[in-house]
Write a protein that holds these residues in place. Structure first.
Motif, short mmCIF file in Angstrom:
data_model
loop_
_atom_site.label_atom_id
_atom_site.label_comp_id
_atom_site.label_asym_id
_atom_site.label_seq_id
_atom_site.Cartn_x
_atom_site.Cartn_y
_atom_site.Cartn_z
N ASP A 116 -34.44 91.69 -28.96
CA ASP A 116 -33.11 91.15 -28.41
C ASP A 116 -32.49 89.53 -27.93
OD1 ASP A 116 -31.81 90.37 -26.29
OD2 ASP A 116 -32.58 92.81 -24.07
N PRO A 117 -31.48 89.61 -28.19
CA PRO A 117 -31.47 87.74 -28.54
C PRO A 117 -31.11 87.18 -27.30
CG PRO A 117 -29.27 89.11 -29.40
CD PRO A 117 -30.29 90.40 -29.16
N ASN A 118 -31.06 87.91 -26.30
CA ASN A 118 -31.49 87.22 -25.31
C ASN A 118 -32.25 87.59 -24.43
OD1 ASN A 118 -28.48 86.96 -24.43
ND2 ASN A 118 -28.88 88.46 -25.52
N ARG A 119 -33.55 88.03 -24.77
CA ARG A 119 -35.43 87.57 -23.92
C ARG A 119 -36.13 87.42 -24.72
NH1 ARG A 119 -34.14 92.04 -20.05
NH2 ARG A 119 -32.01 92.91 -20.93
N ILE A 120 -37.16 86.74 -24.96
CA ILE A 120 -38.12 85.61 -25.49
C ILE A 120 -38.39 87.32 -25.89
CG2 ILE A 120 -39.38 84.93 -24.11
CD1 ILE A 120 -38.75 82.35 -25.67
N SER A 121 -39.62 87.04 -26.83
CA SER A 121 -40.92 88.23 -27.32
C SER A 121 -41.14 87.23 -27.96
CB SER A 121 -40.22 89.32 -27.74
OG SER A 121 -39.86 88.93 -29.04
N TRP A 122 -42.82 87.83 -28.28
CA TRP A 122 -43.73 86.98 -28.55
C TRP A 122 -43.47 87.14 -30.30
CZ3 TRP A 122 -48.57 90.02 -26.33
CH2 TRP A 122 -48.51 89.47 -24.84
N GLY A 123 -42.82 88.32 -30.78
CA GLY A 123 -42.70 88.58 -32.40
C GLY A 123 -41.33 87.62 -32.29
N TYR A 124 -40.86 87.58 -31.23
CA TYR A 124 -39.88 86.37 -31.81
C TYR A 124 -39.75 84.89 -31.99
CZ TYR A 124 -36.36 82.86 -30.70
OH TYR A 124 -35.74 81.62 -30.55
N MET A 125 -41.08 85.09 -31.18
CA MET A 125 -41.79 83.02 -31.57
C MET A 125 -42.13 82.96 -32.87
SD MET A 125 -43.48 83.39 -27.34
CE MET A 125 -43.63 81.30 -27.54
N ILE A 126 -43.44 83.99 -32.91
CA ILE A 126 -43.71 84.01 -34.65
C ILE A 126 -41.93 84.10 -35.89
CG2 ILE A 126 -45.03 84.88 -36.42
CD1 ILE A 126 -46.31 86.58 -33.95
N GLY A 127 -41.06 85.01 -35.25
CA GLY A 127 -40.40 84.16 -36.46
C GLY A 127 -39.43 83.08 -36.56
N ALA A 128 -39.33 82.51 -35.05
CA ALA A 128 -38.37 81.87 -35.13
C ALA A 128 -39.20 80.85 -35.67
CB ALA A 128 -37.94 81.61 -33.73
N ALA A 129 -40.32 80.70 -35.37
CA ALA A 129 -41.51 79.43 -35.43
C ALA A 129 -41.49 79.18 -37.35
CB ALA A 129 -42.64 79.36 -35.81
N ARG A 130 -41.24 80.81 -37.99
CA ARG A 130 -42.42 80.47 -39.25
C ARG A 130 -40.96 79.55 -40.29
NH1 ARG A 130 -38.37 85.67 -41.78
NH2 ARG A 130 -37.95 84.76 -40.39
N ALA A 131 -39.71 79.37 -40.13
CA ALA A 131 -38.80 78.55 -41.34
C ALA A 131 -39.59 77.20 -40.75
CB ALA A 131 -37.64 77.75 -40.52
N VAL A 132 -40.28 76.82 -39.41
CA VAL A 132 -41.31 75.02 -39.21
C VAL A 132 -42.64 74.82 -39.51
CG1 VAL A 132 -39.15 74.70 -38.39
CG2 VAL A 132 -40.69 75.91 -37.09
N PHE A 133 -43.28 76.60 -40.05
CA PHE A 133 -44.89 76.76 -40.60
C PHE A 133 -45.75 75.23 -40.30
CE2 PHE A 133 -49.03 78.27 -41.77
CZ PHE A 133 -49.87 79.06 -40.79
N ARG A 134 -45.05 74.55 -41.37
CA ARG A 134 -45.83 73.30 -42.33
C ARG A 134 -45.50 72.54 -41.04
NH1 ARG A 134 -45.12 73.47 -48.43
NH2 ARG A 134 -46.25 71.73 -48.48
N HIS A 135 -44.90 72.20 -39.97
CA HIS A 135 -44.49 71.40 -39.24
C HIS A 135 -45.22 71.34 -37.96
CE1 HIS A 135 -40.74 69.80 -41.90
NE2 HIS A 135 -41.13 71.16 -42.01
N ALA A 136 -45.50 72.94 -37.55
CA ALA A 136 -45.77 72.70 -36.09
C ALA A 136 -46.75 74.28 -36.36
CB ALA A 136 -44.68 73.33 -35.33
N TRP A 137 -48.11 74.58 -36.37
CA TRP A 137 -48.73 75.68 -36.61
C TRP A 137 -48.88 76.34 -35.51
CZ3 TRP A 137 -52.51 74.90 -32.62
CH2 TRP A 137 -52.64 73.69 -32.46
#
Lengths: 277, 524
Positions: free
Chosen positions: A218-239
């Motif tokens: 749900d794009p309007n509710r923050i969830s743990w899975g969303y947080m990991i998915g969004a972080a994927r692109a910046v994994f090398r910058h922000a573990w």
């Protein structure tokens, strides 16, 4: 030995219960401890864990800790609600099939098998994509893919109980089928279903995380899975963006599984020997 | 080393490398490896127009001209040209020593065939341009183009992407799209087709009988299909590929790669493409029908934040309908600095008062489903508009669903980006002209903005061949349109090109990596 006594003998289950209680507390306290919107920019982006943000900030300067607290609400909500739906569907289908038998049983079981032949995660992705991502569509998708095992379990329990003396007595005294199913048979079949349901909550949380990771949350509710998915692109910058929500999912799912094991040991009289040498 | 010192050292390094580059003469030889993703459906321009088609196709085919960083014409297959004072006749002198890759000579017949038959039939973007033109061969090396009325953007329509010259002897009388020669293209360009290994690479080799003596310098080019952006970044780092561009590398990774010695990042070379990203606002729906609401949206957004934190600096805040690299760009237009108080005041003026929950209006945003960057953008817009009382609900969809809802006007707001092309009459007016409100067609005037004055000015500017007058007309248009804010312009996207420092003279005009690479060379 009482239920609690045997449950408490299982140390893993006790630890799981404690962790689960803590996660529940996290979810309940989120609006008070982090009264702001977890989507709001709270400071500089991509700050590592430290003084400004206890668990760091993401690419838009959002607080990871606040996201984990608020995300717990979505994860637990989806885990519990979709399990309830799945159990209701599964019990109804399984009970009808097992109780009436014959043609009804055949039809109900072929219907159940139809769902079991489709890979469940693919079906969930498909359903969410068709229904457009949202809280309701995720709950529906998870319920639809998880009810068949419940139905099979309920059916086997009902089949076993159907011809027991107390059921025959109820039939002979003219009690309606619905009252027999839900009033007489179901209470006696409930134990394995409850154990299965407790483990299904964990699966539902994992499924929600996987869907959100794929951008189908749900794009309007923050969830743990969303947080990991969004972080994927910046994994090398922000573990820290993927590690903390990942830990949250891991710990919660583990805790639920431990509690499920504990319930199994405590409720299942045949299994008691396992903890009772 | 502090950040300041790093950037000074970086700048000094750049200056140093710039002087050494100028001092060095091109060296012959070497194989260039480039990323190409996704694998294109075909590599003939026109038959296919996808971005990945263009990279290999531009090395094999050529247009009559190309355009420099300022979009001024540079001769390629045309040696020289003349435009009649009435703007109705264009005469091109063609090069005489040009041969097709199969050895046949290039003549006026090829140009006539390409402009009269090939472009109008297969090239959807250039079709409207070449349908206005009648091309005839004066002699074997002269062609004349005739128009019924002046059409200013014509002079910026002769590049390889818009009007590649195709071999008449191989295509004439065939079904252009089904012609088997599309699998082994024959052009006039500096590189010849060698092999397309599906799922792996397109292999091009040096055209030894290229019309520019001594060029190209490279022996071969491999376009390698690498499906994952992290793997592409790694391939650049390890030197497996020497070139990656546009969306190949995640924006967040570009700065990191730029700091690696031996790699160079540039945002030059996209002047022809000139992309602007904006929030499309459905002007038919309330409250978007009120210009004050649309201006309030612009004031509520911190576009500098978007530039820095969402596009990771690879963007420039947009000011209005024209891209700042356009020769007709005018910066003196109504501006919308980040000012939430002003946004609130505009909403108050409209009578949109906050309710008990602080909400003035409820709207929906259909996010562009192109990946993480666009998700972050939607999330930021929701939070920023929420701060001034405009509650935004995000809607998600797949690419097909987004396109269909956008084209059929089934949205409140949606994020998008579009190339402004070489001339405002080609790339800009399509978004604002009343005559281009076409339901069901993407990249038309989907917002529904309609202003007869703007329509008249666009028509006049397209029909004038006096650059000074066109500049004045486009200035007027920019002021009116920026004032009405039919859409909320966000940023000009500065697509990055990341290449090995050994690759020289690859980015030499407004087409960047889509140039022919006749001049590109690899330092030993």
């Amino acid at each position: 030995m009482s239920f609690w006594q045997s449950f408490l003998r299982n140390r893993g289950a006790v630890a799981g219960l404690a962790v689960l209680a803590a996660v529940l507390l996290l979810a309940l306290s989120a609006p008070f401890l982090f009264s702001f919107d977890p989507w709001d920019t709270r400071g500089a982006p991509l700050q590592p864990p430290g003084e400004g943000f206890a668990l760091g900030s993401d690419m838009l300067g959002r607080d990871v800790l606040a996201g984990i607290f608020h995300g717990a609400r979505v994860s637990l909500f989806i885990g519990v609600v979709s399990t309830v739906f799945a159990v209701v569907i599964g019990v109804v289908v399984g009970a009808v099939a097992g109780y009436f038998g014959g043609l009804v049983d055949d039809v109900a079981m072929r219907f159940t098998e139809f769902f079991q032949t489709i890979p469940s995660f693919v079906l969930a992705v498909l359903l969410v994509a068709i229904l457009t991502p949202g809280l309701a569509s995720i709950v529906i998708a998870i319920s639809v893919v998880t009810w068949p095992p419940v139905a099979r379990l309920a059916r086997s329990e009902f089949l076993a109980l159907r011809h027991r003396a107390f059921v025959e007595a109820a039939v002979l005294s003219g009690v309606s089928h619905i009252r027999i199913i839900f009033g007489e048979v179901l209470p006696n079949a409930l134990t394995p279903i409850v154990i299965m349901a407790s483990l299904m909550v964990a699966t539902a949380i994992l499924t929600e995380s996987a869907l959100s990771f794929l951008g189908l949350g749900d794009p309007n509710r923050i969830s743990w899975g969303y947080m990991i998915g969004a972080a994927r692109a910046v994994f090398r910058h922000a573990w820290w963006l993927s590690v903390f929500p990942g830990l949250a999912i891991f710990v919660t799912v583990l805790a639920i599984n431990l509690v499920g094991e504990g319930l199994n040991d405590a409720l299942n009289p045949h299994m008691r020997r396992r903890t009772d040498p | 080393m502090s950040r300041v010192w790093k950037s000074i050292a970086f700048a000094a390094g750049l200056a140093l490398s710039a002087t050494t580059v100028a001092a060095q003469a091109p060296q012959k030889g070497g194989i260039l490896n480039s990323t190409l993703w996704p694998e294109p459906p075909g590599i003939v321009i026109g038959v296919n127009l996808n971005a990945p088609t263009l990279l290999p196709a531009t090395k094999m085919f050529e247009g009559l001209m190309t355009y420099d960083f300022n979009l001024a014409p540079v001769p390629v297959l045309a040696e020289s040209w003349e435009i009649a004072p009435d703007g109705l006749t264009y005469t091109f002198k063609l090069r005489r020593n040009v041969k097709w890759h199969d050895g046949k000579p290039f003549t006026a017949e090829d140009v006539v065939f390409s402009f009269n038959e090939f472009m109008p039939q297969v090239h959807s973007r250039s079709r409207p341009t070449f349908e206005r033109v009648k091309t005839t061969a004066v002699d074997a090396h002269t062609v004349r183009l005739e128009l019924k009325e002046p059409y200013a953007p014509l002079i910026r329509s002769f590049d390889t992407l818009s009007a590649p010259i195709m071999p008449a002897h191989l295509y004439k009388g065939t079904d252009f799209r089904a012609n088997p020669i599309n699998q082994t293209p024959v052009g006039t360009g500096p590189f010849k087709f060698k092999e397309w290994k599906k799922g792996e690479y397109v292999h091009l080799v040096r055209n030894d009988s290229y019309w520019q003596a001594g060029k190209p310098y490279l022996d071969a080019i491999y376009y390698r299909f690498i499906p994952d952006s992290a793997s592409r970044a790694l391939a650049l780092e390890t030197g497996q590929v020497q070139l990656a561009a546009q969306t190949d590398i995640e924006f967040v990774d570009v700065a990191r790669l730029g700091k690696i010695p031996g790699l160079v990042v540039t945002t030059k070379g996209w002047e022809w493409n000139s992309t602007i990203s904006w929030i499309e606002l459905n002007n038919r729906r309330k409250p978007f029908d009120d210009p004050r609401f649309r201006r309030a949206i612009l004031h509520a957004l911190d576009r500098e934040f978007i530039r820095t934190n969402i596009f990771f600096g690879l963007a420039k805040v947009a000011t209005g309908p024209l891209h700042s690299s356009s020769p007709f760009y005018d910066p003196n237009v109504p501006a919308y600095p980040f000012d939430p108080a002003k946004a609130s005041a505009l909403l108050d003026e409209m009578g949109l008062k906050p309710d008990g929950g602080g909400v003035r209006a409820r709207v929906k945003l259909l996010g562009l489903p192109y990946g993480e960057l666009w998700s972050r953008l939607s999330e930021y817009i929701r939070q920023a508009l929420g701060k001034v009382g405009v509650q935004v609900t995000l809607e998600s969809s797949d690419v097909a669903g987004w396109g269909s809802r956008f084209a059929n006007w089934d949205y409140d707001m949606t994020t998008t980006f579009l190339s402004m092309l070489a001339d405002p009459a080609l790339g800009v007016s399509r978004t604002y002209l009343t005559s281009n409100i076409r339901k069901g067609v993407l990249f038309t005037n989907t917002s529904g903005y309609s202003n007869p004055e703007v329509d008249a000015l666009f028509a006049k500017a397209a029909g004038s061949t006096d650059e000074g007058e066109r500049k004045r007309l486009y200035s007027q248009i920019q002021k009116i349109v920026a004032g009405a804010a039919p859409i909320a312009w966000l940023v000009e996207i500065q697509w990055p090109t990341i290449h090995s420092a050994k690759l020289r003279d690859a980015i030499i005009n407004g087409f960047g990596p889509n140039d022919s690479f006749a001049d590109a060379w690899l330092a030993k």
